[in-house]
Design an enzyme around this catalytic site. Structure first.
Site, PDB file in Angstrom:
ATOM      1  N   HIS A   1      41.787  38.506  40.327  1.00  0.00           N
ATOM      2  CA  HIS A   1      40.776  37.693  39.621  1.00  0.00           C
ATOM      3  C   HIS A   1      40.303  38.399  38.352  1.00  0.00           C
ATOM      4  O   HIS A   1      40.244  37.797  37.272  1.00  0.00           O
ATOM      5  CB  HIS A   1      39.581  37.410  40.538  1.00  0.00           C
ATOM      6  CG  HIS A   1      38.417  36.817  39.797  1.00  0.00           C
ATOM      7  ND1 HIS A   1      38.415  35.525  39.323  1.00  0.00           N
ATOM      8  CD2 HIS A   1      37.231  37.353  39.407  1.00  0.00           C
ATOM      9  CE1 HIS A   1      37.272  35.285  38.679  1.00  0.00           C
ATOM     10  NE2 HIS A   1      36.541  36.376  38.722  1.00  0.00           N
TER      11      HIS A   1
ATOM     12  N   HIS B   1      40.073  37.235  34.170  1.00  0.00           N
ATOM     13  CA  HIS B   1      39.222  37.631  33.042  1.00  0.00           C
ATOM     14  C   HIS B   1      39.965  38.268  31.871  1.00  0.00           C
ATOM     15  O   HIS B   1      39.663  37.964  30.722  1.00  0.00           O
ATOM     16  CB  HIS B   1      38.104  38.571  33.514  1.00  0.00           C
ATOM     17  CG  HIS B   1      37.025  37.852  34.261  1.00  0.00           C
ATOM     18  ND1 HIS B   1      36.058  37.096  33.633  1.00  0.00           N
ATOM     19  CD2 HIS B   1      36.760  37.752  35.589  1.00  0.00           C
ATOM     20  CE1 HIS B   1      35.238  36.567  34.532  1.00  0.00           C
ATOM     21  NE2 HIS B   1      35.652  36.952  35.734  1.00  0.00           N
TER      22      HIS B   1
ATOM     23  N   GLU C   1      33.479  31.072  33.818  1.00  0.00           N
ATOM     24  CA  GLU C   1      34.159  31.142  35.127  1.00  0.00           C
ATOM     25  C   GLU C   1      34.823  29.807  35.501  1.00  0.00           C
ATOM     26  O   GLU C   1      35.917  29.799  36.041  1.00  0.00           O
ATOM     27  CB  GLU C   1      33.166  31.522  36.248  1.00  0.00           C
ATOM     28  CG  GLU C   1      32.674  32.966  36.184  1.00  0.00           C
ATOM     29  CD  GLU C   1      33.690  34.007  36.652  1.00  0.00           C
ATOM     30  OE1 GLU C   1      34.815  33.650  37.033  1.00  0.00           O
ATOM     31  OE2 GLU C   1      33.344  35.209  36.619  1.00  0.00           O
TER      32      GLU C   1
ATOM     33  N   SER D   1      42.431  32.284  37.931  1.00  0.00           N
ATOM     34  CA  SER D   1      42.946  33.237  38.918  1.00  0.00           C
ATOM     35  C   SER D   1      43.118  32.607  40.292  1.00  0.00           C
ATOM     36  O   SER D   1      43.465  33.286  41.236  1.00  0.00           O
ATOM     37  CB  SER D   1      41.996  34.432  39.038  1.00  0.00           C
ATOM     38  OG  SER D   1      40.767  34.023  39.600  1.00  0.00           O
TER      39      SER D   1
HETATM   40 FE   LIG Z   1      34.681  36.507  37.605  1.00  0.00          FE
END
Ligand SMILES: [Fe+2]
Length: 297
Positions: free
Chosen positions: A162, A167, A208, A227
């Protein structure tokens, strides 16, 4: 269900120094003693880290490397279909390895020339003020553990997949990196927990879980979606609403359930104007002001 990668397992250190990661009863690795020992050891390395020290190097096992290879390949395919052009272009420049898990200094070495961001280790949940505040210095706190090998395409917590595939591919964009930096600069101006929570919630629904319209299609740019193998397609079924900071900052959401509402930008420029612009001027009074302007206070 947007349940993946959002709930950190608590990490504790006992009086005699033993570090323990407390996995939930539903965690795929909870009954695997080797995995639990591994998680404790990786968390201990992160807790021992301090600025100025060299970054912990994790000697990843073949099993862990195999998880990375499987997920990298699957997500790369999904990204071609569902990720925003801005993310795809950034990911191409970042060029993360697909054959091995990059160490954090490897991630930083690739990111710094692109946007100046560097990765530092996190044992688990980093306090909001520290996590978001460090964006001002273009620093990102990242976990280093990998999900359990029995379920490579699922994790209940934010693991290195993730943090890095979600990111880093996003932060490799100068446009998104600038928004992160604005978040960090805003944190330095905030003194109340209410304002900090509002900032975190706007971040949640944008960086996000944000989606953007491109050529008539809905594409994702949020790290949580990027992700998440299981959920990256789910946003096609969500109710999409226009960007609106007042609503995003106060929406009541349950991170253990499907997010029925997502906020869809019309362009990356709109994300910069509405979300980036909000963070750039945010202070303690901003939540009150935007709610007042929206006629909700
Ligand atoms: Fe995050």
């Amino acid at each position: 269900m947007f349940t993946e990668a959002q709930l950190y397992s608590p990490v504790t250190r006992s009086g005699d120094g033993d570090v323990m990661v407390h996995l939930s009863d539903e965690h795929p690795g909870v009954h695997d003693p080797d995995y639990r020992a591994r998680r404790n050891a990786i968390a201990a390395l992160a807790l021992d880290y301090a600025p100025g020290k060299s970054l912990p190097q994790i000697d990843y096992t073949d099993e862990e490397q195999q998880v990375w290879r499987i997920v990298s390949a699957e997500l790369a395919r999904k990204h071609q279909k569902y990720a925003a052009t801005e993310v795809l272009a950034a990911a191409a420049r970042l060029d993360l390895p697909s054959d091995h898990i990059p160490q954090l200094d490897e991630v930083s070495a690739a990111l710094v020339p692109l946007t100046g961001f560097r990765y530092v280790p996190a044992a688990g949940l980093v306090p909001l003020r520290e996590f978001f505040g460090s964006f001002a210095d273009r620093t990102f706190h990242s976990t280093q553990y990998i999900r359990h090998h029995s379920a490579p395409l699922y994790t209940p917590e934010p693991d290195a997949i993730h943090e890095i595939i979600g990111h880093a591919n996003q932060i490799a964009s100068l446009r998104f990196a600038a928004i992160y930096e604005a978040v960090g600069a805003a944190v330095a101006r905030l003194t109340t927990e209410t304002a900090l929570k509002f900032l975190a919630d706007v971040f949640w629904f944008s960086m996000e879980f944000g989606v953007v319209r491109e050529n008539g299609e809905i594409r994702c740019y949020g790290a949580g979606l990027l992700s998440s193998y299981g959920e990256i397609e789910e946003f096609q079924h969500a109710e999409l609403r226009p960007l609106d900071v007042a609503t995003m900052g106060t929406a009541v959401y349950d991170i253990t359930h499907y997010q029925p509402i997502l906020y869809c930008a019309q362009s990356i420029s709109e994300i910069e104007d509405v979300i980036g612009g909000f963070f750039a001027s945010m202070d303690d009074d901003s939540p009150h002001r935007v709610l007042h302007t929206a006629g909700r206070m």
